[in-house]
Design a protein around this motif. Structure first.
Motif, short mmCIF file in Angstrom:
data_model
loop_
_atom_site.label_atom_id
_atom_site.label_comp_id
_atom_site.label_asym_id
_atom_site.label_seq_id
_atom_site.Cartn_x
_atom_site.Cartn_y
_atom_site.Cartn_z
N THR A 1 21.17 47.77 39.41
CA THR A 1 21.02 47.20 40.75
C THR A 1 20.31 48.22 41.62
O THR A 1 20.73 49.38 41.67
CB THR A 1 22.38 46.83 41.36
OG1 THR A 1 23.08 45.95 40.48
CG2 THR A 1 22.20 46.16 42.71
N SER B 1 33.37 48.22 33.49
CA SER B 1 33.21 48.36 34.93
C SER B 1 32.70 49.73 35.35
O SER B 1 32.51 49.99 36.54
CB SER B 1 34.55 48.10 35.63
OG SER B 1 35.53 49.05 35.20
N ASP C 1 26.59 52.97 52.61
CA ASP C 1 27.62 51.95 52.75
C ASP C 1 27.24 50.67 52.01
O ASP C 1 28.12 49.93 51.53
CB ASP C 1 27.88 51.65 54.23
CG ASP C 1 28.62 52.78 54.93
OD1 ASP C 1 29.33 53.54 54.25
OD2 ASP C 1 28.49 52.89 56.17
N ASN C 2 25.95 50.38 51.92
CA ASN C 2 25.52 49.22 51.13
C ASN C 2 25.88 49.40 49.65
O ASN C 2 26.30 48.45 48.98
CB ASN C 2 24.01 49.02 51.27
CG ASN C 2 23.61 48.51 52.64
OD1 ASN C 2 24.41 47.88 53.34
ND2 ASN C 2 22.37 48.77 53.03
N ALA D 1 29.70 49.05 49.33
CA ALA D 1 30.11 47.64 49.37
C ALA D 1 29.86 46.97 48.02
O ALA D 1 30.70 46.20 47.53
CB ALA D 1 29.35 46.92 50.47
N HIS D 2 28.73 47.26 47.41
CA HIS D 2 28.41 46.68 46.10
C HIS D 2 29.43 47.14 45.05
O HIS D 2 29.91 46.32 44.25
CB HIS D 2 27.00 47.10 45.68
CG HIS D 2 26.65 46.75 44.28
ND1 HIS D 2 26.26 45.48 43.90
CD2 HIS D 2 26.64 47.50 43.12
CE1 HIS D 2 26.02 45.46 42.61
NE2 HIS D 2 26.24 46.66 42.11
N ARG E 1 32.51 48.19 45.48
CA ARG E 1 33.85 47.63 45.72
C ARG E 1 33.89 46.13 45.48
O ARG E 1 34.87 45.61 44.91
CB ARG E 1 34.28 47.97 47.15
CG ARG E 1 34.59 49.47 47.30
CD ARG E 1 34.96 49.85 48.72
NE ARG E 1 35.41 51.25 48.77
CZ ARG E 1 35.52 51.95 49.89
NH1 ARG E 1 35.20 51.40 51.06
NH2 ARG E 1 35.94 53.21 49.84
N GLU E 2 32.85 45.42 45.87
CA GLU E 2 32.83 43.97 45.66
C GLU E 2 32.85 43.61 44.18
O GLU E 2 33.37 42.56 43.79
CB GLU E 2 31.59 43.38 46.31
CG GLU E 2 31.66 43.32 47.84
CD GLU E 2 30.32 42.98 48.47
OE1 GLU E 2 29.37 42.66 47.72
OE2 GLU E 2 30.23 43.03 49.71
N ASN E 3 32.30 44.50 43.34
CA ASN E 3 32.25 44.24 41.91
C ASN E 3 33.29 45.02 41.12
O ASN E 3 33.25 45.02 39.89
CB ASN E 3 30.84 44.55 41.39
CG ASN E 3 29.80 43.58 41.89
OD1 ASN E 3 29.65 42.49 41.35
ND2 ASN E 3 29.10 43.95 42.96
N ALA E 4 34.21 45.65 41.86
CA ALA E 4 35.32 46.40 41.24
C ALA E 4 34.82 47.40 40.20
O ALA E 4 35.35 47.50 39.09
CB ALA E 4 36.33 45.43 40.62
#
Length: 287
Positions: free
Chosen positions: A6, A26, A50-51, A54-55, A57-60
């Motif tokens: 990503t 993961s 921070d972007n 966020a990625h 954490r959102e995808n664990a």
């Protein structure tokens, strides 16, 4: 194995940061992060980092590595901030010590600045490997842009930092202290000896003339055939002449002075003074 990649594009510095994930789990690594810096106001911000957070954490995801391809001269690293928020070990090439010695003198850092790479958790050298979950990464030392440049070959993907750009834009400059167009040529040949289908992810993109969209993924085969500086079997002598002539016409990156002082410390700011203020130096006629 093909990692999940990503990309995060930073408009201010044309830098691409990457999150590289083990497709079987993961675990992930972050490569070449950015700490936002307003040069005019000397203010930092963590929006870009921070972007990434966020990625993750959102995808664990589980961050195992925060990797630097080299000591960047055009943006500040957010590695310490990311490590504080997400964990992981900060890694860079072993020749960071050469860079620290060179720029420790430029910035008159004195004996309190350690030049042994101890600010980083891991110093890599040619032939080293590391794991991201079940995904193996191999390390190539690819100097030329800087003495400490590394290429991380992770599964079928190679993260080349500034060594190569997209085929229509060419290759990295070599005029920083410790740079060498001859070494860059040799390093590029090492990268191009990887299988043609190897995906290459570049660290910057500036949209070559005639291209409307930013891009950061290509292949070894495409670089060999189409790179405007090194493709189609360009020989060393012509490459060195082209690169040295081109570099002599380039201006210094806008953020080179703050970037080098911070990035040679693994993204940490210099120690605060007695009043608690953080101060960066401005060496005159040194670069």
């Amino acid at each position: 194995m093909k990692p999940d990649v990503t990309a995060f594009f930073d408009d201010a510095t044309n830098t691409i940061s990457f999150v590289v994930k083990d497709p079987m789990g993961s675990s992930c690594a972050i490569i070449d992060s950015v700490l936002d810096f307003d040069f005019s106001a000397a203010r930092t911000d963590t929006k870009s980092a921070d972007n990434i957070i966020a990625h993750v954490r959102e995808n664990a995801l589980n961050v195992e590595w925060i990797l630097e391809s080299h000591v960047h001269a055009d943006h500040l690293s957010a590695a310490p901030y990311l490590q504080e928020q997400l964990g992981g070990k900060i890694g860079i090439g072993k020749n960071i010590t050469v860079v620290q010695d060179t720029f420790g003198k430029v910035f008159n850092e004195g004996t309190e600045f350690q030049r042994d790479g101890s600010q980083f958790d891991q110093l890599f050298e040619e032939g080293d490997s590391f794991m991201i979950g079940q995904l193996r990464g191999d390390v190539l030392h690819t100097p030329g842009h800087t003495p400490a440049c590394m290429t991380y070959v992770i599964g079928d993907a190679a993260f080349v930092g500034d060594t190569l750009f997209m085929p229509d834009f060419g290759t990295a400059r070599c005029d920083f202290p410790g740079g060498s167009s001859e070494e860059l040529y040799n390093s590029i040949q090492k990268i191009l000896s990887l299988p043609d289908e190897t995906r290459i992810f570049v660290g910057h993109d500036y949209k070559a003339p005639g291209r409307d969209a930013y891009a950061w993924e290509t292949t070894v085969g495409e670089q060999k055939a189409k790179n405007v500086h090194i493709g189609d079997g360009a020989d060393k002598d012509s490459f060195v002449q082209m690169r040295d002539t081109r570099d002599a016409q380039l201006s210094m990156p806008k953020l080179i002075i703050p970037s080098l002082q911070v990035n040679m410390r693994a993204g940490h700011m210099p120690e605060p003074d007695d009043e608690g203020d953080i101060v960066l130096k401005l060496p005159i006629n040194k670069l």
